[in-house]
Write an enzyme that holds these catalytic residues in place. Sequence first.
Site, mmCIF file in Angstrom:
data_model
loop_
_atom_site.group_PDB
_atom_site.id
_atom_site.type_symbol
_atom_site.label_atom_id
_atom_site.label_comp_id
_atom_site.label_asym_id
_atom_site.label_seq_id
_atom_site.Cartn_x
_atom_site.Cartn_y
_atom_site.Cartn_z
ATOM 1 N N MET A 89 11.002 24.993 0.986
ATOM 2 C CA MET A 89 10.116 24.125 0.198
ATOM 3 C C MET A 89 10.891 23.226 -0.769
ATOM 4 O O MET A 89 10.560 22.050 -0.939
ATOM 5 C CB MET A 89 9.100 24.970 -0.583
ATOM 6 C CG MET A 89 8.020 24.145 -1.233
ATOM 7 S SD MET A 89 6.862 25.106 -2.214
ATOM 8 C CE MET A 89 5.984 26.019 -0.989
ATOM 9 N N LYS A 103 0.842 -1.202 0.000
ATOM 10 C CA LYS A 103 0.000 0.000 0.000
ATOM 11 C C LYS A 103 0.877 1.252 0.000
ATOM 12 O O LYS A 103 2.096 1.154 0.228
ATOM 13 C CB LYS A 103 -0.936 -0.019 1.206
ATOM 14 C CG LYS A 103 -0.222 -0.079 2.541
ATOM 15 C CD LYS A 103 -1.225 -0.244 3.685
ATOM 16 C CE LYS A 103 -0.490 -0.387 4.997
ATOM 17 N NZ LYS A 103 -1.252 0.063 6.144
ATOM 18 N N TYR A 146 15.629 30.934 5.735
ATOM 19 C CA TYR A 146 14.515 31.719 6.276
ATOM 20 C C TYR A 146 14.637 31.891 7.786
ATOM 21 O O TYR A 146 14.933 30.936 8.507
ATOM 22 C CB TYR A 146 13.182 31.020 5.995
ATOM 23 C CG TYR A 146 12.742 31.094 4.551
ATOM 24 C CD1 TYR A 146 12.630 32.314 3.885
ATOM 25 C CD2 TYR A 146 12.417 29.937 3.857
ATOM 26 C CE1 TYR A 146 12.209 32.363 2.562
ATOM 27 C CE2 TYR A 146 11.999 29.975 2.542
ATOM 28 C CZ TYR A 146 11.902 31.202 1.900
ATOM 29 O OH TYR A 146 11.485 31.250 0.601
HETATM 30 C C1 LIG Z 1 -3.893 -4.469 8.186
HETATM 31 C C2 LIG Z 1 -2.423 -4.364 8.046
HETATM 32 N N1 LIG Z 1 -1.671 -5.473 7.976
HETATM 33 C C3 LIG Z 1 -0.340 -5.426 7.867
HETATM 34 C C4 LIG Z 1 0.321 -4.205 7.807
HETATM 35 C C5 LIG Z 1 1.818 -4.195 7.718
HETATM 36 O O1 LIG Z 1 2.349 -3.640 8.886
HETATM 37 P P1 LIG Z 1 3.922 -3.464 9.047
HETATM 38 O O2 LIG Z 1 4.298 -2.402 8.057
HETATM 39 O O3 LIG Z 1 4.116 -3.001 10.449
HETATM 40 O O4 LIG Z 1 4.520 -4.764 8.727
HETATM 41 C C6 LIG Z 1 -0.416 -3.039 7.861
HETATM 42 C C7 LIG Z 1 0.267 -1.751 7.834
HETATM 43 O O5 LIG Z 1 -0.040 -0.809 8.483
HETATM 44 C C8 LIG Z 1 -1.825 -3.116 7.985
HETATM 45 O O6 LIG Z 1 -2.578 -2.006 8.060
#
Ligand SMILES: Cc1ncc(COP(=O)(O)O)c(C=O)c1O
Length: 366
Positions: free
Chosen positions: A307, A36, A259
């Site tokens: 920035m 993700k 700055y």
């Molecule tokens: C539902 C879920 N499973 C697994 C993970 C993986 O976690 P980690 O990055 O601590 O291994 C996440 C990450 O936040 C998560 O939201």
Amino acid sequence: MTGPFRPTVAEVDLEAIRHNVRALKPDGVELMAVVKADGYGHGAVPVARAALQAGATWLGVALVEEGLALRDSGVDAPVLVLSEFPPGSEKDALEAGLTPSLYTERGLAALAGAAGRDVGVHVKVDTGMHRVGLWPPEEALAFADRVVDAGLRLEGLWTHFARSDEDAAVTTGQLERFLTVADALGRAGHRPRYRHAANSAATIRLPAAHLDLVRVGIALYGLGAAPGLAEEAGLRPALSWRSEVSMARRLPAGESVSYGHRYRLERDAWVATVPVGYADGYSRRLSGRAEVLLGGRRRPVAGTVTMDQILVDCGDDRVEEGQEVVLIGRQGEEEIRADDLAAWSGTIPYEIVTGIGGRVPREHRG
Ligand SMILES: Cc1ncc(COP(=O)(O)O)c(C=O)c1O
């Protein structure tokens, strides 16, 4: 468009990703690579491919859009969306073969209406994180019946730990509650193929939580959910963040820079300008706190992060335009880790790497 022209890049070593998958995957247990947030800022598609090559069998994403992007790039491995599909996305998500998480009646009804063929779902139970999931977890018993009655297949049962990076007792308590529910489901005739709970920290520190599959995020990238964890598991950080000196000059003692003039030179010094700033995810909270590597040595970031640019105090060492500057990674004998930036700016390495901006080109090698 041609380019990129800017010298600031995030380089991702895909061999490190493969190494980390091999180091983390327990024997006889499947591994889900959590990709993700664009693979925690590393590039979801190349990371997914590397992880699958090294033995991962599942991918995990937060958003349906992230799953669709993987499919559009030709990734056909199983993809679990870690929250319920948002209303209206069910048809697209199912057509793309994304696997749904499920934990509400609304989600169940929407999925039952949209699913025209065999759809495996992963029911999530809340054992104490209290973010999403069926609560209390024992609700899963009646819910599983309704999943099956709706024509869906119970492929997975899962939960998520709140403190696996810091508290073994709390984590074991969550695991026990989860297993009690899983056992009760089994007695009622529901035996999902996958029971899963472990994130990175639990994968490394709590073998009892491995079950059928581990969901590994931060450790896949060679970073620790807690200090020392990455080293404990023999992981290799995959990302380095580099730039170059865009301007260098010697300034006299008494001059102040950036700055607010918050950094005053106590003596004559070489000051380098580096084209990276808070719009790239190099947080303004690093002002006056962070160090970079330049000429093989650690150097303080002088004054306020702007920035698009930072200034670096190189003291008596002459610097030249075009010299390499390392924000994360190694140079010579020295290393700056995402954990260091996290400590300097009061956050966690997750936020450092996911915060590297979209305008920083990612270069993948290996
Ligand atoms: C539902 C879920 N499973 C697994 C993970 C993986 O976690 P980690 O990055 O601590 O291994 C996440 C990450 O936040 C998560 O939201």
